[in-house]
Design a protein around this motif. Structure first.
Motif, PDB file in Angstrom:
ATOM      1  N   ARG A  32       0.832  -1.206   0.000  1.00  0.00           N
ATOM      2  CA  ARG A  32       0.000   0.000   0.000  1.00  0.00           C
ATOM      3  C   ARG A  32       0.864   1.252   0.000  1.00  0.00           C
ATOM      4  O   ARG A  32       0.530   2.242  -0.655  1.00  0.00           O
TER       5      ARG A  32
ATOM      6  N   ARG B 282      -4.356   3.130   6.716  1.00  0.00           N
ATOM      7  CA  ARG B 282      -5.355   2.688   5.733  1.00  0.00           C
ATOM      8  C   ARG B 282      -5.595   1.194   5.845  1.00  0.00           C
ATOM      9  O   ARG B 282      -6.731   0.731   5.744  1.00  0.00           O
TER      10      ARG B 282
ATOM     11  N   SER C 158      -8.909   2.539   7.967  1.00  0.00           N
ATOM     12  CA  SER C 158      -9.648   3.254   6.924  1.00  0.00           C
ATOM     13  C   SER C 158     -10.193   2.348   5.832  1.00  0.00           C
ATOM     14  O   SER C 158     -11.286   2.582   5.322  1.00  0.00           O
ATOM     15  N   ASP C 159      -9.421   1.347   5.438  1.00  0.00           N
ATOM     16  CA  ASP C 159      -9.814   0.505   4.311  1.00  0.00           C
ATOM     17  C   ASP C 159      -9.410  -0.954   4.540  1.00  0.00           C
ATOM     18  O   ASP C 159      -8.582  -1.500   3.808  1.00  0.00           O
TER      19      ASP C 159
ATOM     20  N   GLU D 107      -5.471   1.038  -4.087  1.00  0.00           N
ATOM     21  CA  GLU D 107      -5.312   2.447  -3.703  1.00  0.00           C
ATOM     22  C   GLU D 107      -6.199   3.355  -4.549  1.00  0.00           C
ATOM     23  O   GLU D 107      -6.740   4.340  -4.037  1.00  0.00           O
TER      24      GLU D 107
ATOM     25  N   TYR E 107      -9.631   3.045  -3.129  1.00  0.00           N
ATOM     26  CA  TYR E 107      -9.741   3.816  -1.887  1.00  0.00           C
ATOM     27  C   TYR E 107      -9.920   5.307  -2.188  1.00  0.00           C
ATOM     28  O   TYR E 107     -10.716   5.978  -1.538  1.00  0.00           O
TER      29      TYR E 107
END
Length: 187
Positions: free
Chosen positions: A111, A132, A136-137, A177, A180
């Motif tokens: 990431r 993340r 977040s993800d 990414e 996202y």
């Protein structure tokens, strides 16, 4: 035809990333250059081999200490997983934990590499990627875990497919990414 071209770019990115990551201390810039290569192909920018090496050189500053730390962490996970599993009662639990740690570290590194751009600080990239990945993800992180599992499975079955599969994992990191970023852009 376009799918075949993308597969060719994945093969090239996988080959160059594997070659440049061989010294181990160049792992992070090699991953970043590979992801940037795939991103450039998708965006219609140049994907010449010269451009790959230019991206690698741009990603190298500031990555040496972090690459050494990453290699050391992977080495500890491998040693713990192999030796403790065989020598210590309950070692299978430790081996599973070491494997989980290695997969988590791989997801965070992918990431971070997928979001690298010239001038960005590696410690900041890794810190943001960890946030993340964890909060977040997490679904994007699960997608990368599945891509890594597919890499291991296909490589285990037929070793020469490791290079195109590495490129496919880099493509998956870029896609996660981008996914996202689209999620963040929604109101």
């Amino acid at each position: 035809m376009k799918r075949l071209v993308l597969f060719g770019e994945c093969l090239l990115a996988g080959l160059l990333t594997a070659l440049l990551a061989l010294p181990l201390v160049t792992l992070l810039p090699a991953l970043a250059a590979g992801c940037a290569h795939i991103r450039a192909h998708v965006d219609g920018e140049t994907t010449a081999v010269r451009a790959y090496f230019a991206r690698f050189r741009a990603a190298f500053p500031g990555s040496l200490k972090l690459s050494l730390a990453v290699v050391a962490a992977f080495a500890v996970a491998i040693v713990d997983g192999l030796f403790l599993r065989a020598a210590v009662p309950g070692g299978a639990f430790v081996a599973a934990f070491a494997g989980l740690a290695a997969v988590t570290l791989s997801v965070v590194l992918l990431r971070a590499a997928a979001t690298w751009s010239p001038g960005r600080s590696w410690p900041d990239l890794v810190r943001q990627a960890a946030a993340r990945a964890a909060t977040s993800d997490p679904s994007g992180s699960l997608l990368l875990v599945m891509a890594l599992a597919l890499l291991v499975l296909v490589t285990w079955q037929l070793l020469p497919l490791a290079l195109p599969m590495l490129g496919c994992v880099l493509m998956a990191a870029v896609a996660v990414e981008r996914r996202y970023a689209v999620i963040l852009a929604r109101p």
